[in-house]
Design a protein around this motif. Structure first.
Motif, PDB file in Angstrom:
ATOM      1  N   SER A 222       0.865  -1.183   0.000  1.00 61.31           N
ATOM      2  CA  SER A 222       0.000   0.000   0.000  1.00 61.31           C
ATOM      3  C   SER A 222       0.893   1.222   0.000  1.00 61.31           C
ATOM      4  O   SER A 222       2.097   1.131   0.270  1.00 61.31           O
ATOM      5  CB  SER A 222      -0.939   0.014   1.218  1.00 61.31           C
ATOM      6  OG  SER A 222      -0.194   0.056   2.429  1.00 61.31           O
TER       7      SER A 222
ATOM      8  N   ALA B 277      -7.693  10.513   2.753  1.00 57.02           N
ATOM      9  CA  ALA B 277      -7.469   9.168   3.298  1.00 57.02           C
ATOM     10  C   ALA B 277      -6.653   9.317   4.574  1.00 57.02           C
ATOM     11  O   ALA B 277      -5.714  10.108   4.648  1.00 57.02           O
ATOM     12  CB  ALA B 277      -6.725   8.293   2.289  1.00 57.02           C
ATOM     13  N   ARG B 278      -7.009   8.548   5.588  1.00 57.85           N
ATOM     14  CA  ARG B 278      -6.328   8.668   6.866  1.00 57.85           C
ATOM     15  C   ARG B 278      -4.963   7.998   6.802  1.00 57.85           C
ATOM     16  O   ARG B 278      -4.726   7.078   6.030  1.00 57.85           O
ATOM     17  CB  ARG B 278      -7.172   8.052   7.996  1.00 57.85           C
ATOM     18  CG  ARG B 278      -8.475   8.810   8.255  1.00 57.85           C
ATOM     19  CD  ARG B 278      -9.188   8.288   9.493  1.00 57.85           C
ATOM     20  NE  ARG B 278      -8.425   8.513  10.724  1.00 57.85           N
ATOM     21  CZ  ARG B 278      -8.402   9.663  11.392  1.00 57.85           C
ATOM     22  NH1 ARG B 278      -9.080  10.720  10.945  1.00 57.85           N
ATOM     23  NH2 ARG B 278      -7.698   9.764  12.506  1.00 57.85           N
TER      24      ARG B 278
ATOM     25  N   TYR C 113      -2.579   5.647   4.853  1.00 59.73           N
ATOM     26  CA  TYR C 113      -2.873   5.591   3.418  1.00 59.73           C
ATOM     27  C   TYR C 113      -2.914   6.980   2.792  1.00 59.73           C
ATOM     28  O   TYR C 113      -2.921   7.121   1.582  1.00 59.73           O
ATOM     29  CB  TYR C 113      -4.192   4.855   3.192  1.00 59.73           C
ATOM     30  CG  TYR C 113      -4.164   3.453   3.776  1.00 59.73           C
ATOM     31  CD1 TYR C 113      -3.591   2.406   3.075  1.00 59.73           C
ATOM     32  CD2 TYR C 113      -4.687   3.191   5.041  1.00 59.73           C
ATOM     33  CE1 TYR C 113      -3.541   1.119   3.607  1.00 59.73           C
ATOM     34  CE2 TYR C 113      -4.637   1.909   5.577  1.00 59.73           C
ATOM     35  CZ  TYR C 113      -4.068   0.880   4.862  1.00 59.73           C
ATOM     36  OH  TYR C 113      -4.002  -0.387   5.396  1.00 59.73           O
TER      37      TYR C 113
ATOM     38  N   ARG D  70      -7.122  -4.396   3.643  1.00 60.84           N
ATOM     39  CA  ARG D  70      -7.991  -3.479   4.371  1.00 60.84           C
ATOM     40  C   ARG D  70      -8.724  -2.592   3.376  1.00 60.84           C
ATOM     41  O   ARG D  70      -8.227  -2.329   2.276  1.00 60.84           O
ATOM     42  CB  ARG D  70      -7.171  -2.633   5.345  1.00 60.84           C
ATOM     43  CG  ARG D  70      -6.475  -3.439   6.446  1.00 60.84           C
ATOM     44  CD  ARG D  70      -5.537  -2.537   7.261  1.00 60.84           C
ATOM     45  NE  ARG D  70      -4.858  -3.284   8.313  1.00 60.84           N
ATOM     46  CZ  ARG D  70      -3.729  -3.975   8.133  1.00 60.84           C
ATOM     47  NH1 ARG D  70      -3.161  -4.001   6.931  1.00 60.84           N
ATOM     48  NH2 ARG D  70      -3.174  -4.638   9.127  1.00 60.84           N
TER      49      ARG D  70
ATOM     50  N   ALA E  59      -9.129   0.554   3.066  1.00 61.42           N
ATOM     51  CA  ALA E  59      -8.378   1.715   2.585  1.00 61.42           C
ATOM     52  C   ALA E  59      -7.312   1.305   1.572  1.00 61.42           C
ATOM     53  O   ALA E  59      -6.996   2.064   0.647  1.00 61.42           O
ATOM     54  CB  ALA E  59      -7.724   2.449   3.754  1.00 61.42           C
TER      55      ALA E  59
ATOM     56  N   ALA F  82      -8.997   0.467  -1.757  1.00 65.05           N
ATOM     57  CA  ALA F  82      -9.393   1.688  -2.475  1.00 65.05           C
ATOM     58  C   ALA F  82      -8.260   2.205  -3.362  1.00 65.05           C
ATOM     59  O   ALA F  82      -8.510   2.963  -4.309  1.00 65.05           O
ATOM     60  CB  ALA F  82      -9.812   2.760  -1.474  1.00 65.05           C
ATOM     61  N   GLN F  83      -7.031   1.793  -3.082  1.00 68.53           N
ATOM     62  CA  GLN F  83      -5.893   2.228  -3.893  1.00 68.53           C
ATOM     63  C   GLN F  83      -5.728   1.383  -5.153  1.00 68.53           C
ATOM     64  O   GLN F  83      -5.012   1.792  -6.079  1.00 68.53           O
ATOM     65  CB  GLN F  83      -4.609   2.162  -3.068  1.00 68.53           C
ATOM     66  CG  GLN F  83      -4.597   3.111  -1.885  1.00 68.53           C
ATOM     67  CD  GLN F  83      -3.275   3.070  -1.124  1.00 68.53           C
ATOM     68  OE1 GLN F  83      -2.385   2.253  -1.403  1.00 68.53           O
ATOM     69  NE2 GLN F  83      -3.129   3.964  -0.168  1.00 68.53           N
TER      70      GLN F  83
END
Length: 375
Positions: free
Chosen positions: A152, A160-161, A164, A206, A208, A211-212
């Motif tokens: 990641s 994004a937190r 990430y 995960r 997040a 989402a990448q």
């Protein structure tokens, strides 16, 4: 006498806490660089030292692999850098990132050349460590930070937190100025085109991370594209590059031995030559960079930072052996930027004839030294 033995070795460095560092020093090492390698999630530092011998011998470099053991450096302290605990920022002496300059300083002092160039390269979990170190602490003076096949990435956005993106971090680490520093860092995303298994057993799944992109290769491309888009919109320096090595999956040994390994450490600036006028109109090259306030201090002792100046963004610094390299058949890619601009798809660099001849001579010298040492 150097702390680092000739050939393979292991030393212990007191970097806030004792750390084993696996090393390899070529027989004829002299003025070459230091390459600090960051291992993957298996914490197999000794294996990564062995994987890196090709780098040491090819470039006349010392390679060193700090061991971040799982007991002291679980996911939150290795891949995430240990900067957060229960959602709150920790003191900087607790950051795993704080160990890195102490390790580097100790190694460079041992090698006896205080202005020696050094580079970082991390594969898989080690790539995650480096991309977050670069975002939060800067390059720490490394000539180039190479992130290989990271599971990641830290995208240049507050949407994004962390880990990430920059979301949830204090303003000191998440402001526009902090993100601008991140894009100006000498970062290389080194991608194996066959690292595209969405079900790889060690892949971060995960929400997040998903989402990448579905897999490591897609996530690396998406992160670079996000950086290119932002740099275009803001008119900021982008000192990142992407190097792809065809047909290699999630394999550190093959990544480190591939022909493209020479390209990942180069500072060649490709955007103004190979991107369309529309794309490059607002992207500043390193040579035209106006001063940016330095990255925040990690508050290390002066002794730990005495040889580490803030990295100057320059376009022509390479390994000493690469001075005669030329870049050819180079392309910068971006498949579909938000504004409809497009650039083509991969970076491929080839050495000049003079560089190839120089490499052959270096190889012959190393063989001759090895033969003499056995007599």
């Amino acid at each position: 006498m150097s702390l680092i033995p000739v050939g393979p070795g292991c030393i212990t460095i007191n970097a806030v806490e004792p750390m084993d560092v696996y090393t390899f020093r070529p027989i004829c090492f002299s003025c070459g660089p230091l390459v600090v390698v960051f291992h993957g999630v298996a914490r197999n530092a000794k294996d990564y030292r062995n994987f890196s011998i090709h780098i040491a011998e090819r470039f006349g470099a010392v390679v060193a692999v700090p061991h971040f053991d799982k007991k002291r450096f679980p996911y939150s302290r290795y891949q995430q850098g240990g900067i957060l605990k229960e959602g709150e920022i920790t003191s900087r002496d607790q950051w795993s990132f704080s160990r890195v300059p102490i390790v580097v300083q100790t190694l460079i002092s041992s090698l006896g050349k205080p202005d020696r160039q050094f580079f970082f390269i991390g594969h898989s979990a080690g790539g995650q460590f480096l991309v977050r170190l670069t975002a939060v602490a800067g390059s720490l003076g490394a000539e180039r930070v190479v992130v290989a096949n990271s599971g990641s990435h830290l995208f240049p956005t507050r949407n994004a937190r962390y880990c990430y993106g920059f979301g949830g971090l204090p303003r000191e680490f998440s402001s526009d100025q902090a993100i601008r520093r991140y894009l100006a860092a000498p970062l290389t995303l080194y991608l194996g085109t066959a690292d595209n298994n969405p079900y790889h057993r060690a892949l971060d799944r995960r929400p997040a991370a998903l989402a990448q992109g579905p897999h490591r290769y897609a996530r690396g491309r998406a992160c670079f594209e996000a950086a290119l888009t932002l740099a275009t919109e803001k008119g900021w320096v982008l000192n990142w590059k992407v190097v792809e090595t065809p047909g290699i999956g999630h394999d550190a040994l093959r990544m480190f031995s591939a022909p493209e390994i020479a390209d990942v450490f180069s500072h060649e600036w490709l955007y103004s030559t190979f991107c369309s006028q529309q794309i490059t109109a607002n992207i500043k090259t390193p040579d035209s960079l106006s001063p940016i306030p330095p990255v925040m201090s990690l508050n290390f002792p002066d002794s730990a930072l005495s040889t580490m100046s803030e990295h100057s963004l320059k376009s022509n610094s390479k390994f000493p052996e690469q001075n005669d390299r030329v870049v050819c058949n180079c392309k910068i890619w971006s498949e579909s930027l938000k504004h409809g601009h497009q650039v083509s798809s991969s970076i491929m660099c080839a050495p000049s004839a003079k560089y190839i001849e120089s490499s052959k001579k270096n190889s012959e010298t190393n063989k001759r030294c090895a033969s003499q040492s056995k007599k």
